[in-house]
Design a protein around this motif. Sequence first.
Motif, PDB file in Angstrom:
ATOM      1  N   ARG A 208       0.813  -1.212   0.000  1.00  0.00           N
ATOM      2  CA  ARG A 208       0.000   0.000   0.000  1.00  0.00           C
ATOM      3  C   ARG A 208       0.854   1.273   0.000  1.00  0.00           C
ATOM      4  O   ARG A 208       0.472   2.270  -0.630  1.00  0.00           O
ATOM      5  CB  ARG A 208      -0.934   0.001   1.212  1.00  0.00           C
ATOM      6  CG  ARG A 208      -1.959  -1.120   1.164  1.00  0.00           C
ATOM      7  CD  ARG A 208      -2.834  -1.095   2.400  1.00  0.00           C
ATOM      8  NE  ARG A 208      -3.642   0.090   2.467  1.00  0.00           N
ATOM      9  CZ  ARG A 208      -4.847   0.228   1.904  1.00  0.00           C
ATOM     10  NH1 ARG A 208      -5.366  -0.769   1.217  1.00  0.00           N
ATOM     11  NH2 ARG A 208      -5.520   1.349   2.026  1.00  0.00           N
ATOM     12  N   GLY A 209       1.973   1.276   0.699  1.00  0.00           N
ATOM     13  CA  GLY A 209       2.779   2.485   0.760  1.00  0.00           C
ATOM     14  C   GLY A 209       3.270   2.940  -0.599  1.00  0.00           C
ATOM     15  O   GLY A 209       2.960   4.053  -1.054  1.00  0.00           O
ATOM     16  N   PRO A 210       4.060   2.118  -1.317  1.00  0.00           N
ATOM     17  CA  PRO A 210       4.507   2.516  -2.651  1.00  0.00           C
ATOM     18  C   PRO A 210       3.348   2.763  -3.618  1.00  0.00           C
ATOM     19  O   PRO A 210       3.428   3.645  -4.467  1.00  0.00           O
ATOM     20  CB  PRO A 210       5.366   1.327  -3.091  1.00  0.00           C
ATOM     21  CG  PRO A 210       5.784   0.659  -1.822  1.00  0.00           C
ATOM     22  CD  PRO A 210       4.653   0.857  -0.883  1.00  0.00           C
ATOM     23  N   SER A 212       0.351   3.934  -2.932  1.00  0.00           N
ATOM     24  CA  SER A 212      -0.248   5.236  -2.667  1.00  0.00           C
ATOM     25  C   SER A 212       0.565   6.354  -3.292  1.00  0.00           C
ATOM     26  O   SER A 212       0.013   7.317  -3.849  1.00  0.00           O
ATOM     27  CB  SER A 212      -0.379   5.446  -1.155  1.00  0.00           C
ATOM     28  OG  SER A 212      -0.881   6.716  -0.861  1.00  0.00           O
ATOM     29  N   LEU A 213       1.904   6.245  -3.230  1.00  0.00           N
ATOM     30  CA  LEU A 213       2.747   7.275  -3.843  1.00  0.00           C
ATOM     31  C   LEU A 213       2.651   7.242  -5.365  1.00  0.00           C
ATOM     32  O   LEU A 213       2.771   8.286  -6.020  1.00  0.00           O
ATOM     33  CB  LEU A 213       4.199   7.076  -3.400  1.00  0.00           C
ATOM     34  CG  LEU A 213       4.485   7.265  -1.896  1.00  0.00           C
ATOM     35  CD1 LEU A 213       5.927   6.910  -1.583  1.00  0.00           C
ATOM     36  CD2 LEU A 213       4.163   8.694  -1.480  1.00  0.00           C
ATOM     37  N   ARG A 217      -4.032   8.473  -3.262  1.00  0.00           N
ATOM     38  CA  ARG A 217      -4.887   7.960  -2.200  1.00  0.00           C
ATOM     39  C   ARG A 217      -6.296   7.628  -2.679  1.00  0.00           C
ATOM     40  O   ARG A 217      -6.968   6.785  -2.084  1.00  0.00           O
ATOM     41  CB  ARG A 217      -4.973   8.982  -1.065  1.00  0.00           C
ATOM     42  CG  ARG A 217      -3.751   9.043  -0.180  1.00  0.00           C
ATOM     43  CD  ARG A 217      -3.603   7.782   0.644  1.00  0.00           C
ATOM     44  NE  ARG A 217      -4.822   7.483   1.403  1.00  0.00           N
ATOM     45  CZ  ARG A 217      -5.049   6.329   1.997  1.00  0.00           C
ATOM     46  NH1 ARG A 217      -4.185   5.338   1.894  1.00  0.00           N
ATOM     47  NH2 ARG A 217      -6.155   6.131   2.677  1.00  0.00           N
TER      48      ARG A 217
END
Length: 503
Positions: A208-210, A212-213, A217
């Motif tokens: 999810r982190g990469p 989202s970038l 979002r």
Amino acid sequence: MRRVVSLYLPTWPSDRIRRRDKAAPPRDKPLVTATAANGSRVVASACRAAQALGIRAGMAVAQAQAMVPGITVREAAPDADADALARLAAWCLWCAPLTAPDPPDGIWIEIAGSAHLFGGEAAMLRTLLTRLRDGGCTVRLAVADTPGAAWAVARFAPRETSPLVGPGQMAAAVASLPVRALRLAPETVAGLVELGIERVAQLAALPRGPLSLRVGRAVLQRLDQVLGHAPEPIAWVMPAEAVVVRRAFPEPISAPSTLERVATDLTGDLVALLARRGLGARRLDLTFRRVDGGVHAICVGTASATRDAAHLTRLLCARLAEVDPGFGLDEATLAAGRTEPLAAVQGEGLDTGETAQVDLAVLVDRLAARAGARRVFRVVPVESRVPERSQRRAPPLAPADGRSWPADLARPARLFEPPEPVQATALLPDAPPALFVWRGVRHRVVRADGPERVRGEWWAAEGELASLRDYYRVETEDGARYWIYRDAPMAEGPRWWLQGVFG
């Protein structure tokens, strides 16, 4: 638990035109709507007949007319489509207390508190589909715990897929669907496809982190809404003429005793409002709004119009255990979802002795609240000599039509439909059985009466012209009494069946 239906109306503009314009072509003839775009006229929407001929939205009208000479072209009216969609959403209130339009081609329906009134979700969806299709609408639908999952399945799942997404099964239901099923902007979908992400399962499997970038979002929020990890509030509609009372709370409430007190107070206010309008309630919709934006509704129905506050309160309180308050409830709304005219009744001086008429509606309502409305009925006679056709179910308070079974007609208290086969032995042709085996148990007959001959109803089906049954009332050595029949003369190798058991 939330259960939301997404209605998908893929040809709503043409369906609306056909519903209101008698001069419109029939459904098997192509019809399109047109609008101006970039200095030319393009197809805004196409009916199913037009789509089958290769016409699509965005195509130039001149090209469509060249492909299908004589095609009917009407001016697109998005405002009229939206108004009609809002009216259709309000019409859907007959089946649930919470509905809302989902422009440009959908409707939301919250059915968690009302599906039991129709015998369950599957029966409710069948009724809804039938009524919409009979009204001239092309429609697909699905129901799930989240609006997003229901929306995706209704629009992108294969037609053979069940429209019922089980509780907690959202991830499995949408895994194989394209990413555009997440209600993303076209440019976002194109960007995901360029990254090789074409299915929802591929998106859900990425960190999810990469992600989202990389994609923003908004994509993750839509995915969370579909899977139930993020709330998705819906602005539910309420007709202006509805009989409604509301109560907002300065502090969130959640205690069962507090909910009962709120239901009691709201019912008293609603009954007073119904009395002023000369109406009685046939369905009540109690809706609670949670502090997190979620909504939970419960519905109760009545067998006849009533303004009995105590009775209605009991029905509502019996279902309050279904309400999940979460972190608390900050508003309650009670609406009369269905009403009927009800004249005022003088309550003083009425006969309360043994000759007073008993109000069976109260008993029917309590039984329906416990067992379900479909399980409460009465049996009425049907003019047929075939036993399994001689009765039918009717609403518990339906008026009698004057028909009745003959007083001397000997029939068992319990009938089997279909009849159950038995192995029987008779000592003489056309004689009652001397013994029979039913469900693996041998029964010896000590007394018998018959035969009663019943012929098939040749006017009902051609195959019954030669149908013949010989019925016997038999008593076994243990005192049990059965209703058995033979469906052909013994010389033709008869079969024996057990039709019923006497009380």
